[in-house]
Design an enzyme around this catalytic site. Structure first.
Site, PDB file in Angstrom:
ATOM      1  N   ARG A 167     -10.498  -8.254   9.103  1.00  0.00           N
ATOM      2  CA  ARG A 167     -10.240  -9.256   8.054  1.00  0.00           C
ATOM      3  C   ARG A 167     -11.090 -10.497   8.295  1.00  0.00           C
ATOM      4  NH1 ARG A 167      -4.251  -7.879   8.354  1.00  0.00           N
ATOM      5  NH2 ARG A 167      -4.096  -6.228   6.790  1.00  0.00           N
TER       6      ARG A 167
ATOM      7  N   ASP B 182     -13.107  -0.466  11.984  1.00  0.00           N
ATOM      8  CA  ASP B 182     -13.298  -0.506  10.529  1.00  0.00           C
ATOM      9  C   ASP B 182     -14.716  -0.936  10.170  1.00  0.00           C
ATOM     10  OD1 ASP B 182     -10.626   0.176   9.625  1.00  0.00           O
ATOM     11  OD2 ASP B 182     -10.015  -1.697  10.581  1.00  0.00           O
TER      12      ASP B 182
ATOM     13  N   CYS C 130     -13.220  -8.186  13.886  1.00  0.00           N
ATOM     14  CA  CYS C 130     -12.016  -8.234  13.028  1.00  0.00           C
ATOM     15  C   CYS C 130     -12.254  -7.620  11.651  1.00  0.00           C
ATOM     16  CB  CYS C 130     -11.575  -9.684  12.860  1.00  0.00           C
ATOM     17  SG  CYS C 130     -10.182  -9.862  11.729  1.00  0.00           S
TER      18      CYS C 130
ATOM     19  N   CYS D 220     -11.609 -12.409  16.825  1.00  0.00           N
ATOM     20  CA  CYS D 220     -12.208 -11.205  17.396  1.00  0.00           C
ATOM     21  C   CYS D 220     -13.475 -10.897  16.604  1.00  0.00           C
ATOM     22  CB  CYS D 220     -11.216 -10.047  17.289  1.00  0.00           C
ATOM     23  SG  CYS D 220      -9.583 -10.494  17.916  1.00  0.00           S
TER      24      CYS D 220
ATOM     25  N   LYS E 226      -3.875   5.178   6.075  1.00  0.00           N
ATOM     26  CA  LYS E 226      -4.297   5.659   7.388  1.00  0.00           C
ATOM     27  C   LYS E 226      -4.320   7.180   7.431  1.00  0.00           C
ATOM     28  CE  LYS E 226      -2.648   1.712  10.035  1.00  0.00           C
ATOM     29  NZ  LYS E 226      -2.602   0.795   8.877  1.00  0.00           N
TER      30      LYS E 226
ATOM     31  N   ARG F 270       0.823  -1.213   0.000  1.00  0.00           N
ATOM     32  CA  ARG F 270       0.000   0.000   0.000  1.00  0.00           C
ATOM     33  C   ARG F 270       0.861   1.270   0.000  1.00  0.00           C
ATOM     34  NH1 ARG F 270      -4.912  -1.420   2.218  1.00  0.00           N
ATOM     35  NH2 ARG F 270      -3.798  -2.545   3.840  1.00  0.00           N
ATOM     36  N   TYR F 271       1.959   1.233   0.723  1.00  0.00           N
ATOM     37  CA  TYR F 271       2.893   2.368   0.803  1.00  0.00           C
ATOM     38  C   TYR F 271       4.216   1.919   0.192  1.00  0.00           C
ATOM     39  CZ  TYR F 271      -0.318   3.884   4.491  1.00  0.00           C
ATOM     40  OH  TYR F 271      -1.424   4.251   5.195  1.00  0.00           O
TER      41      TYR F 271
ATOM     42  N   CYS G  51      -5.886 -17.613  13.464  1.00  0.00           N
ATOM     43  CA  CYS G  51      -5.605 -16.864  14.690  1.00  0.00           C
ATOM     44  C   CYS G  51      -5.913 -17.750  15.889  1.00  0.00           C
ATOM     45  CB  CYS G  51      -6.498 -15.627  14.783  1.00  0.00           C
ATOM     46  SG  CYS G  51      -6.351 -14.530  13.363  1.00  0.00           S
TER      47      CYS G  51
ATOM     48  N   ASP H  82      -8.360   3.942   9.214  1.00  0.00           N
ATOM     49  CA  ASP H  82      -7.966   3.323   7.957  1.00  0.00           C
ATOM     50  C   ASP H  82      -9.015   3.736   6.944  1.00  0.00           C
ATOM     51  OD1 ASP H  82      -5.716   1.512   7.263  1.00  0.00           O
ATOM     52  OD2 ASP H  82      -6.168   0.710   9.263  1.00  0.00           O
TER      53      ASP H  82
ATOM     54  N   ARG I  18       6.999  -0.176   2.520  1.00  0.00           N
ATOM     55  CA  ARG I  18       6.651  -1.312   3.385  1.00  0.00           C
ATOM     56  C   ARG I  18       5.598  -2.190   2.741  1.00  0.00           C
ATOM     57  NH1 ARG I  18       3.500   3.337   6.475  1.00  0.00           N
ATOM     58  NH2 ARG I  18       4.771   4.443   5.006  1.00  0.00           N
TER      59      ARG I  18
HETATM   60  S1  SF4 Z   1      -8.209  -8.902  14.851  1.00  0.00           S
HETATM   61 FE1  SF4 Z   1      -8.593 -10.464  13.266  1.00  0.00          FE
HETATM   62  S2  SF4 Z   1      -6.558 -10.991  12.513  1.00  0.00           S
HETATM   63 FE2  SF4 Z   1      -6.280 -10.005  14.509  1.00  0.00          FE
HETATM   64  S3  SF4 Z   1      -6.277 -11.698  16.020  1.00  0.00           S
HETATM   65 FE3  SF4 Z   1      -8.363 -10.903  15.904  1.00  0.00          FE
HETATM   66  S4  SF4 Z   1      -9.347 -12.257  14.389  1.00  0.00           S
HETATM   67 FE4  SF4 Z   1      -7.142 -12.480  14.094  1.00  0.00          FE
END
Ligand code: SF4
Length: 350
Positions: free
Chosen positions: A115, A276, A113, A110, A320, A93-94, A106, A313, A97
């Site tokens: 993603r 997000d 999340c 979460c 960002k 993206r940049y 994971c 974001d 990096r």
């Molecule tokens: S935020 Fe998403 S990528 Fe990060 S630990 Fe939690 S579930 Fe996994």
């Protein structure tokens, strides 16, 4: 009394047996589980107060029927990873990096999340040997890449042997100077941070950073702090990232305690993310105005060392933006109106 399990909870039935979900919610939670992965580690389960319906740890990991509601502005890929992915596993993206997403698994999932459509058993999986070869070739061919950020998924679910293999390949690329890992493992599975894993995070000639994702001060248990100490004592710098979440940490005292806990653990507060636009997460989102007010309240409460940068974001992959707290406003050429933490307003000229 429910016996504490020694394995992670990964199904609606596991959650019901652990008294985290009522049997009447089974259908809704099963529907959520069909869309988004579930995992609660023993360390996180031990922190949950089942008598508190708004327990901030449970809210982060226990699925909720509200996740089935997607509002129009939400997107499957809220920060636009795919638009900037030249080869599988790389997001560029940049200029200086790249993200290297070696794994999409994971230890916990979460509920907010960003993603969530990519991670988990039904997600994008782990890069194959050929895909990893292509990702390293891309990094090697782009001499402007100074920093490689391992994210995912959580890269610290990989074995020390696999992490070491990744670091060894990065060590062969002279223009890469910094390797950064983004992880929740020191908090959600602290025993995993052993000497072999810590050694695998280092490579000759590279500087390693570890960014710890934690959202509530209760996550910084003695075990989590000890795991971070093992990383830091090995010469690795740690920084933090936190997502601002309704009912979890949208409280200036809670945020202040969290930022202090990071600093006490020798972790420099880095990013405070505005949540997000991930699908099914509207119950976690707060307004930018509320976020700004919280950040402004932190100014007078905690040391400068504890202050995170509040960022957004920009949806669509535009990177960002620092949201700031509107304490400095231009009111004419070279002239500013500056508000102090008590609300007093001052004129400043440069
Ligand atoms: S935020 Fe998403 S990528 Fe990060 S630990 Fe939690 S579930 Fe996994």
């Amino acid at each position: 009394m429910t016996a504490a399990p020694f394995r992670s909870l990964k199904s609606p039935q596991d959650l019901i047996e652990a008294d985290l979900v009522e049997a009447g919610q089974r259908d809704a939670v099963t529907e959520v589980a069909d869309r988004y992965a579930i995992a609660v580690t023993p360390a996180m389960l031990a922190l949950i107060d089942r008598d508190d319906p708004l327990d901030p740890i449970a809210l982060q990991f226990v699925p909720d029927g509200r996740e089935l509601l997607t509002v129009p502005q939400e997107r499957a890929d809220p920060i636009g990873d795919r638009a900037h992915s030249p080869v599988t596993g790389i997001v560029h993206r940049y200029p200086d990096r790249v993200l290297l997403k070696a794994v999409h698994v994971c230890p916990v999932y979460c509920r907010f999340c960003f993603r969530r459509e990519m991670v988990g058993p039904q997600g994008e999986g782990t890069l194959s040997a050929d895909e990893l070869d292509d990702a390293f070739a891309y990094i090697r061919e782009h001499s402007e890449i100074w920093e490689v950020i391992l994210t995912g998924g959580d890269p610290l679910v990989l074995s020390p042997r696999r992490l070491q293999a990744i670091m060894a390949r990065l060590a062969e690329i002279p223009h890469v100077k910094i390797v950064r890992f983004h992880t929740r493992v020191p908090v959600v599975e602290p025993a995993r941070i052993d000497a072999a894993l810590v050694a695998a995070l280092k490579a000759s000639g590279k500087v390693t950073y570890v960014a710890l994702h934690a959202n509530h001060p209760r996550e910084l248990t003695a075990e989590a702090r000890a795991a971070c100490a093992r990383i830091i004592d090995a010469g690795i710098v740690m920084i933090s990232q936190t997502v601002l979440l309704t009912a979890v940490n949208n409280d200036a005292d809670v945020l202040a305690e969290l930022m202090r806990a990071f600093v006490e653990t020798r972790i420099k507060p880095y990013y405070l993310h505005h949540p997000d636009l991930a699908p099914g997460t509207s119950h976690f989102r707060l307004s930018i105005e509320e976020g700004r007010a919280l950040v402004a309240a932190l100014r007078g409460k905690i040391s400068g060392l504890c202050q995170p940068t509040y960022i957004l974001d920009i949806p669509g992959g535009h990177g960002k933006a620092v949201i700031g707290d509107s304490t400095v406003e231009s009111v004419g050429e070279g002239c500013y109106s500056v508000a102090d933490w008590r609300g007093g307003v001052h004129e400043y000229r440069d």
